[in-house]
Design an enzyme around this catalytic site. Sequence first.
Site, PDB file in Angstrom:
ATOM      1  N   GLU A  39     -51.392 -15.138  -6.112  1.00 39.81           N
ATOM      2  CA  GLU A  39     -51.748 -16.239  -5.205  1.00 39.81           C
ATOM      3  C   GLU A  39     -53.240 -16.564  -5.326  1.00 39.81           C
ATOM      4  O   GLU A  39     -53.652 -17.717  -5.218  1.00 39.81           O
ATOM      5  CB  GLU A  39     -51.386 -15.862  -3.763  1.00 39.81           C
ATOM      6  N   GLU A  93     -42.891 -10.490  -3.539  1.00 36.55           N
ATOM      7  CA  GLU A  93     -42.912 -10.111  -2.125  1.00 36.55           C
ATOM      8  C   GLU A  93     -41.513  -9.929  -1.552  1.00 36.55           C
ATOM      9  O   GLU A  93     -41.287  -9.075  -0.679  1.00 36.55           O
ATOM     10  CB  GLU A  93     -43.668 -11.149  -1.302  1.00 36.55           C
TER      11      GLU A  93
HETATM   12  N1  3HC Z   1     -50.790  -2.049  -2.478  1.00 32.27           N
HETATM   13  C1  3HC Z   1     -51.101  -0.739  -2.312  1.00 32.27           C
HETATM   14  N2  3HC Z   1     -50.852   0.212  -3.242  1.00 32.27           N
HETATM   15  C2  3HC Z   1     -50.242  -0.189  -4.373  1.00 32.27           C
HETATM   16  C3  3HC Z   1     -49.889  -1.522  -4.607  1.00 32.27           C
HETATM   17  C4  3HC Z   1     -50.193  -2.487  -3.601  1.00 32.27           C
HETATM   18  N3  3HC Z   1     -49.903  -3.796  -3.737  1.00 32.27           N
HETATM   19  N4  3HC Z   1     -49.297  -1.609  -5.811  1.00 32.27           N
HETATM   20  C5  3HC Z   1     -49.291  -0.362  -6.317  1.00 32.27           C
HETATM   21  N5  3HC Z   1     -49.861   0.492  -5.454  1.00 32.27           N
HETATM   22  C6  3HC Z   1     -50.094   1.923  -5.640  1.00 32.27           C
HETATM   23  C7  3HC Z   1     -48.807   2.701  -5.766  1.00 32.27           C
HETATM   24  O1  3HC Z   1     -48.316   3.066  -4.491  1.00 32.27           O
HETATM   25  C8  3HC Z   1     -49.239   3.894  -6.592  1.00 32.27           C
HETATM   26  O2  3HC Z   1     -49.883   4.781  -5.718  1.00 32.27           O
HETATM   27  P1  3HC Z   1     -49.785   6.364  -5.988  1.00 32.27           P
HETATM   28  O3  3HC Z   1     -50.385   6.590  -7.336  1.00 32.27           O
HETATM   29  O4  3HC Z   1     -50.553   6.951  -4.861  1.00 32.27           O
HETATM   30  O5  3HC Z   1     -48.330   6.705  -5.956  1.00 32.27           O
HETATM   31  C9  3HC Z   1     -50.304   3.306  -7.517  1.00 32.27           C
HETATM   32  O6  3HC Z   1     -50.722   2.082  -6.902  1.00 32.27           O
HETATM   33  C10 3HC Z   1     -49.792   2.997  -8.910  1.00 32.27           C
HETATM   34  O7  3HC Z   1     -48.615   2.211  -8.771  1.00 32.27           O
HETATM   35  P2  3HC Z   1     -47.389   2.383  -9.766  1.00 32.27           P
HETATM   36  O8  3HC Z   1     -47.058   3.824  -9.930  1.00 32.27           O
HETATM   37  O9  3HC Z   1     -46.318   1.474  -9.265  1.00 32.27           O
HETATM   38  O10 3HC Z   1     -48.027   1.864 -11.125  1.00 32.27           O
HETATM   39  P3  3HC Z   1     -47.328   1.111 -12.326  1.00 32.27           P
HETATM   40  O11 3HC Z   1     -48.360   0.952 -13.360  1.00 32.27           O
HETATM   41  O12 3HC Z   1     -46.033   1.739 -12.674  1.00 32.27           O
HETATM   42  O13 3HC Z   1     -46.942  -0.341 -11.749  1.00 32.27           O
HETATM   43  C11 3HC Z   1     -47.343  -2.380 -10.602  1.00 32.27           C
HETATM   44  C12 3HC Z   1     -47.944  -1.222 -11.409  1.00 32.27           C
HETATM   45  C13 3HC Z   1     -46.372  -3.189 -11.478  1.00 32.27           C
HETATM   46  C14 3HC Z   1     -48.471  -3.270 -10.161  1.00 32.27           C
HETATM   47  C15 3HC Z   1     -46.569  -1.813  -9.392  1.00 32.27           C
HETATM   48  O14 3HC Z   1     -47.401  -0.895  -8.709  1.00 32.27           O
HETATM   49  C16 3HC Z   1     -46.127  -2.837  -8.387  1.00 32.27           C
HETATM   50  O15 3HC Z   1     -45.116  -3.485  -8.583  1.00 32.27           O
HETATM   51  N6  3HC Z   1     -46.872  -2.987  -7.273  1.00 32.27           N
HETATM   52  C17 3HC Z   1     -46.499  -3.815  -6.179  1.00 32.27           C
HETATM   53  C18 3HC Z   1     -46.636  -5.279  -6.506  1.00 32.27           C
HETATM   54  C19 3HC Z   1     -46.297  -6.110  -5.295  1.00 32.27           C
HETATM   55  O16 3HC Z   1     -45.237  -5.988  -4.720  1.00 32.27           O
HETATM   56  N7  3HC Z   1     -47.208  -6.993  -4.881  1.00 32.27           N
HETATM   57  C20 3HC Z   1     -47.048  -7.755  -3.731  1.00 32.27           C
HETATM   58  C21 3HC Z   1     -47.712  -7.084  -2.564  1.00 32.27           C
HETATM   59  S1  3HC Z   1     -47.446  -7.917  -1.032  1.00 32.27           S
HETATM   60  C22 3HC Z   1     -48.504  -9.240  -1.093  1.00 32.27           C
HETATM   61  O17 3HC Z   1     -49.199  -9.428  -2.049  1.00 32.27           O
HETATM   62  C23 3HC Z   1     -48.524 -10.109   0.118  1.00 32.27           C
HETATM   63  C24 3HC Z   1     -49.229 -11.392  -0.122  1.00 32.27           C
HETATM   64  O18 3HC Z   1     -48.310 -12.395  -0.413  1.00 32.27           O
HETATM   65  C25 3HC Z   1     -50.009 -11.795   1.074  1.00 32.27           C
END
Ligand code: 3HC
Length: 690
Positions: free
Chosen positions: A105, A125
Amino acid sequence: MTGPVSMRRDGEIAVIEIDSPPVNALSHPVRAGIAVCMAEALADDSVKGVALTCLGRTFCAGADITEFDKPPMAPMLTEVINTIEASPKPVVAALHGTALGGGFELPLGCHFRVAAPSAAVGLPEVKLGILPGAGGTQRLPRLIGLEAALQRIVTGAQIPAQEALALGAVDEIIEGDLTAGALAFLRSALAENHPLRPTRDRNDKTSNANLAAFDALSTKLTAKSRGLKAPAMCAESVRNAATMPFDDALQRERQIFETLRDGDQSKAQRHIFFAERAAQKIEDMPRGTKGRPITQAAVLGAGAMGGGIAMCFADAGLPVTLIDQSEEAVGAGVDLIRANYQRSATSGRVSEAEMAQRLALITPSTTFADVATADIVIEAVFEDMALKKRLFADLDAACKPGAILATNTSTLDVDAIAAATQRPQDVLGLHFFSPANVMRLLEIVRAQHTTHDVLKTAIDLGRKMGKAPVTVGVCHGFVGNRMLHARGRQVEQLLLEGATPTHLDAALTNFGFPMGPCAMSDLAGLDVSWRVRREAGLTAAVADAICERGWFGQKTSRGYFRYEQGSRRPVADPEVEALISTIAQTQNAAPRAISEREVFERLVFPMINEAADILAEGVAARASDIDVVWVFGYGWPIGTGGPMRYAETLGVKAIFSSLMRYSDQTEDPSLAPGSALTQWATSGEPPSVA
Ligand code: 3HC
């Protein structure tokens, strides 16, 4: 400047660098840092443009999900994005890794987006039970059109860079140095000196949208939401992009975001997000443990399961030899794999080229000795201990030193299988769930002598395959199937007491399961559990009687239900219902009307009772691991967060009391709460190993 965001100059361009490992989530310090840097860049007359970049493995992975349960802290992401969008100086975002959620975004509010060829963007999301809450539902449709945005936002699918370019979400793909490319892009934009077009003002793709087509697509995409609210709310908000002024629609998006974020479904889905990651951590594993290299795999047994596992390797880009005894068996296995890939290609999930590439990674063989080159061998033959022991002794003789020997057993004692080899340290269970190429759960069964590096290899491999790996201990059925057996006992019992397969299944599908216990058994093949029962010396009057007639479920078009030619839809079978009545009569069971609530509680609460024992014995390391097992292996409705979280939400005391009542009413001792559940109900704390 200190903190996770800094700014440096490259001539007339200010380069903002975000450095907040591991995934550059947009936490409060990051948002505040970007806001300060932007203000500085805007105030400095010598700055003509701004480049927004991230250090580390990825561009921002979105809002910091850990902040969702805390009071909001200014500046909010929306404010930061609005400032960027209103900037009179052009801002380009340089994307690498995965720019997701708020992390996409933010670039959507920039004037330009460039990306590395390997980057992907997306608004996932919905998978957290929310909608993009920082303008994503309004800006993405303006860039790529209403229907294209709807499809991506409702499914949460990632968009690879090339596709994003074709759609108009990204302006250029940069080969080579991304930041240098972004700066060159910005300089040429500055040189052209076109007026800036903030995304919010680009209405050409939304103003003439075909709303009837949009609504039809929206209905189709949200049809399988199984009670989840977020998909339909995403669709509503995207639609507003065509029907409401930008600021009003943005405000409505924020309202929906807050309602969903504060609702139980999103809390449950966030619980699963963190539970999935926690499950990959093994407490006693020394820091820095490295896995073994896996460059070649072998799978023994070319049945549906073995073939599915071979597909998992191929999907992860790893070559695999699929071995069975006869040309006929291995040929049938490859035909099934090809048919599965063809289905994916027809539905557009993989391209024809990808399908060809993946098929080329699978080498069929009838020569057992071909296991010799494999770094990992997964055995997927019949559930028969004597056979497995023989096979593992043979594998021990044929495999190279250091090769990992895995069994896909769903119930058997992995220690006993490991003992058939001279290298029990290299043996473990890798329990895939049917269909193996689709279901995300991978139970990693840690046997007594399995070493840490073998476990680490299995976790890494599971992640590479896109699975949700959960490490479990040895016991009959491990975590998932052991709880399933507790449910299975009640399936038998409830049928004998007068419920029909249709009633049983409805109680669970109405809760949000994709299918009930009877349809699920029909899909898995009733013969599989029949064989397991015989191996363990167990009987199940109804299920055994159905199997004795040769009705093994979908594969024979009959099981608990009937299946029309070519259809997977279960149809009630009066003959099976009559058979159940006859068996009930011989057991002197008097049929009675059973409420859906009783059916539900008697199917689900015994599983929670069993789960408490599983925790107390240390077969699962954490309660949340059990949630991951059931959500990703058995379709437990994610909006309730899995059985353990559901139990906490409902109240363990209430579950305890219900089980007491049912065990009294039915005189069925298997319904009585065990000591672990009793302790949980009393102390309020889930059991753990003493
Ligand atoms: N917020 C907080 N922590 C996060 C995070 C996030 N958005 N995304 C990942 N992390 C943390 C994980 O919990 C993990 O923590 P840990 O090592 O303590 O277990 C660490 O980061 C590494 O994450 P992964 O093991 O998942 O790492 P990968 O390299 O396998 O994957 C990724 C990376 C594809 C970015 C995956 O972490 C992911 O899909 N993250 C979430 C993405 C997401 O859903 N984003 C939307 C968030 S909501 C939002 O943005 C609202 C907005 O619209 C206002």
